[in-house]
Design a protein around this motif. Structure first.
Motif, short mmCIF file in Angstrom:
data_model
loop_
_atom_site.label_atom_id
_atom_site.label_comp_id
_atom_site.label_asym_id
_atom_site.label_seq_id
_atom_site.Cartn_x
_atom_site.Cartn_y
_atom_site.Cartn_z
N VAL A 196 -17.99 -17.11 -15.22
CA VAL A 196 -19.17 -16.90 -14.39
C VAL A 196 -19.39 -15.41 -14.18
CG1 VAL A 196 -20.30 -17.38 -12.20
CG2 VAL A 196 -18.79 -19.10 -13.23
N PHE A 197 -20.58 -14.93 -14.56
CA PHE A 197 -20.98 -13.54 -14.32
C PHE A 197 -22.00 -13.52 -13.18
CE2 PHE A 197 -19.52 -13.67 -18.63
CZ PHE A 197 -18.96 -12.43 -18.90
N ALA A 198 -21.98 -12.45 -12.40
CA ALA A 198 -22.96 -12.29 -11.32
C ALA A 198 -23.80 -11.05 -11.59
CB ALA A 198 -22.27 -12.17 -9.98
N ILE A 199 -25.10 -11.16 -11.36
CA ILE A 199 -26.00 -10.01 -11.52
C ILE A 199 -25.90 -9.13 -10.27
CG2 ILE A 199 -28.40 -9.30 -11.71
CD1 ILE A 199 -28.94 -11.84 -13.29
N PRO A 202 -22.82 -0.65 -8.15
CA PRO A 202 -21.38 -0.85 -8.30
C PRO A 202 -20.73 -1.47 -7.07
CG PRO A 202 -22.01 1.31 -9.14
CD PRO A 202 -23.21 0.75 -8.45
N SER A 203 -21.25 -1.17 -5.88
CA SER A 203 -20.66 -1.76 -4.67
C SER A 203 -20.89 -3.26 -4.62
CB SER A 203 -21.23 -1.09 -3.41
OG SER A 203 -22.65 -1.22 -3.37
N GLU A 204 -22.07 -3.72 -5.05
CA GLU A 204 -22.31 -5.16 -5.16
C GLU A 204 -21.36 -5.78 -6.19
OE1 GLU A 204 -27.09 -5.65 -4.17
OE2 GLU A 204 -26.28 -6.24 -6.11
N ALA A 205 -21.17 -5.09 -7.30
CA ALA A 205 -20.26 -5.59 -8.33
C ALA A 205 -18.85 -5.75 -7.78
CB ALA A 205 -20.26 -4.64 -9.53
N GLN A 206 -18.41 -4.81 -6.96
CA GLN A 206 -17.08 -4.88 -6.38
C GLN A 206 -16.92 -6.10 -5.49
OE1 GLN A 206 -15.81 -1.19 -4.66
NE2 GLN A 206 -13.99 -2.07 -3.71
N VAL A 207 -17.98 -6.45 -4.76
CA VAL A 207 -17.94 -7.65 -3.91
C VAL A 207 -17.68 -8.88 -4.77
CG1 VAL A 207 -19.36 -9.19 -2.49
CG2 VAL A 207 -19.40 -6.72 -2.08
N PHE A 208 -18.38 -9.00 -5.90
CA PHE A 208 -18.22 -10.17 -6.76
C PHE A 208 -16.85 -10.18 -7.45
CE2 PHE A 208 -23.01 -9.65 -7.18
CZ PHE A 208 -23.27 -10.56 -6.16
N LEU A 209 -16.36 -9.04 -7.83
CA LEU A 209 -15.09 -8.97 -8.56
C LEU A 209 -13.87 -9.14 -7.66
CD1 LEU A 209 -16.02 -6.01 -10.92
CD2 LEU A 209 -15.67 -8.38 -11.60
N GLU A 210 -14.08 -9.11 -6.34
CA GLU A 210 -12.96 -9.25 -5.41
C GLU A 210 -13.06 -10.50 -4.54
OE1 GLU A 210 -12.83 -5.59 -3.23
OE2 GLU A 210 -12.09 -4.42 -4.94
N ALA A 211 -14.03 -11.36 -4.83
CA ALA A 211 -14.20 -12.58 -4.03
C ALA A 211 -12.94 -13.45 -4.10
CB ALA A 211 -15.41 -13.36 -4.54
N LEU A 212 -12.43 -13.82 -2.95
CA LEU A 212 -11.21 -14.64 -2.83
C LEU A 212 -10.05 -14.04 -3.63
CD1 LEU A 212 -12.42 -18.36 -2.91
CD2 LEU A 212 -11.86 -16.93 -0.94
N VAL A 218 -23.00 -8.62 -14.48
CA VAL A 218 -24.18 -8.14 -15.19
C VAL A 218 -24.78 -7.05 -14.31
CG1 VAL A 218 -26.44 -8.71 -16.13
CG2 VAL A 218 -24.59 -10.38 -16.26
N LEU A 219 -24.61 -5.81 -14.72
CA LEU A 219 -25.03 -4.67 -13.90
C LEU A 219 -26.42 -4.20 -14.35
CD1 LEU A 219 -24.15 -2.63 -11.70
CD2 LEU A 219 -23.20 -1.22 -13.54
N LYS A 220 -27.41 -4.36 -13.50
CA LYS A 220 -28.78 -3.96 -13.80
C LYS A 220 -29.05 -2.64 -13.08
CE LYS A 220 -31.98 -7.07 -13.95
NZ LYS A 220 -32.92 -8.17 -13.60
N VAL A 221 -29.13 -1.56 -13.84
CA VAL A 221 -29.24 -0.24 -13.24
C VAL A 221 -30.28 0.60 -13.98
CG1 VAL A 221 -26.88 -0.20 -12.36
CG2 VAL A 221 -27.33 0.59 -14.68
N GLU A 222 -30.70 1.69 -13.34
CA GLU A 222 -31.70 2.58 -13.92
C GLU A 222 -31.08 3.69 -14.76
OE1 GLU A 222 -34.82 2.19 -13.87
OE2 GLU A 222 -35.08 0.61 -12.36
#
Length: 395
Positions: free
Chosen positions: A157-160, A164-174, A182-186
């Motif tokens: 499961v990948f999360a959009i 990077p701070s949002e990504a860290q939340v998903f990568l450290e859940a539980l 999936v990092l959507k950036v400018e």
């Protein structure tokens, strides 16, 4: 907007192989993109990519980015410069599904904006190996629920995420985290910032090399301002912080997790030393104990060299009596020193001594010449905490 798909195995990729740079005017076909570096892939979400397009002997366009050329064939794209080549596999988004260049579905997209939609997201046999979710409302609790639901599934499961701070939340859940991001950036800054995060996570798996040293002097030195470091994590017997008067040799100072008849155990605390002392922090760096504050990160190390990152919750600086400890490295006779508070709750971690109930630490009030402890030896020259190569004399 560029979209990069990555997972924790991205750590260790040289920065030179992350060719995300502001492009020149023009454009590339909007639904193609992606980077595969050591097995990692990137995709474009359908928005336009800017770039100069020319003809190519590979029967496809060549897109010119600053310092880079991109050669596009029917199924692959190459980033190339003088030092690195990165292979790109195109992906195509159609009807909320992701297809590779051969038309095979490799992932399915899901949007979650309500508890009902989250409940409907369940692992099923007909799903592809990858699921990409877009959490439009809450993030932390839904991510934790998804980790729990998919933990026994073979589906990744990948999360959009947009930062990077949002990504860290998903990568450290539980603690376990989702399978990837999936990092959507400018721009590329966020990609490199996320890479630094992966590098730090990968660093926690590295074993530090600790060496044996023998105590040569223990001397009461008078009063000084010492730093007590309270972490947001509990430490176990045999764990502590690397602290020293010189960066070239850091002593492993034990936490206050050991039981005592006179004071309660505080397994979150290290009575670390005076304000001038160095302390090891992530990334192979050091900082002064006086520079630590709430939210800063340090590395916790055990007597086997295993390390992990911990967050500082509080720092207390108080005037206390100090004791000077000097030790000599067994291999080359180099001397190292550290000043610590002269108190029974302060201890240095010693080498493991076999099975049974091995001794973890020696209290500084009980230290004597000939005792063995475990410093970490490294380069002594530092600039803003970063090791550099230069001539230096510290004494």
């Amino acid at each position: 907007m560029n979209t990069v798909v990555c997972s924790p195995s991205l750590a260790g990729i040289p920065t030179s192989q992350l060719p995300f740079f502001p492009p020149k005017p023009g454009r590339v076909p909007p639904t193609q993109g992606g980077v595969d570096m050591d097995g990692e892939q990137a995709i474009d979400d359908g928005s336009r990519r800017e770039g100069m397009v020319e003809s190519s002997p590979m029967n496809g366009p060549v897109c010119l980015f600053p310092d880079y050329s991109i050669q596009v064939s029917d199924s692959d794209v190459f980033f190339e410069n003088q030092t690195a080549i990165a292979l790109i596999h195109p992906f195509f988004i159609e009807e909320e599904k992701l297809f590779d260049s051969e038309g095979r579905r490799v992932a399915t997209f899901y949007e979650v904006s309500s508890p009902r939609q989250l409940q409907l997201l369940q692992p099923v046999d007909k799903q592809p190996d990858n699921v990409i979710i877009n959490l439009l409302d809450w993030q932390v609790i839904p991510a934790e629920n998804i980790v729990a639901v998919f933990q026994s599934s073979q589906i990744t499961v990948f999360a959009i995420s947009k930062t990077p701070s949002e990504a860290q939340v998903f990568l450290e859940a539980l603690e376990q985290g989702l399978g990837g991001i999936v990092l959507k950036v400018e721009d590329s800054t966020a990609v490199l910032e996320l890479k630094d995060y992966f590098d730090q996570r990968n660093e926690d798996n590295n074993i530090l090399s600790l060496t044996k040293a023998t105590i040569t002097q223990v001397h009461i030195s008078g009063m000084g301002d010492r730093v007590s470091v309270d972490l947001c994590s509990l430490m176990r017997p045999g764990e502590g912080l690397l602290v020293g008067s010189f960066a070239r040799g850091l002593f492993l100072v034990h936490s206050e997790c050991l039981e005592s008849n006179y004071i309660a155990s505080r397994p979150f605390r290290v009575n670390a030393g005076p304000v001038h002392a160095y302390v090891a922090i992530p990334g192979g760096k050091t900082c002064y104990l006086s520079e630590l504050n709430t939210g800063k990160e340090v590395i916790v190390v055990d007597q086997n060299g295993k390390q992990r990152t911990a967050i500082v919750g509080r720092v207390k600086i108080e005037t206390r009596p100090l004791i000077l400890v000097e030790a000599e490295e067994a291999e080359n006779g180099t001397l190292y020193s550290v000043l610590l508070q002269n108190a029974e709750t302060v201890a240095l971690i010693c080498p493991s001594q076999g099975s049974g109930f091995p001794k973890k630490a020696i209290h500084v009030t009980s230290l004597k010449v000939g005792d063995e402890i475990l410093p970490m030896v490294q380069g002594g020259a530092r600039h803003t905490g970063i090791e550099i190569q230069e001539f230096i004399v510290e004494k």
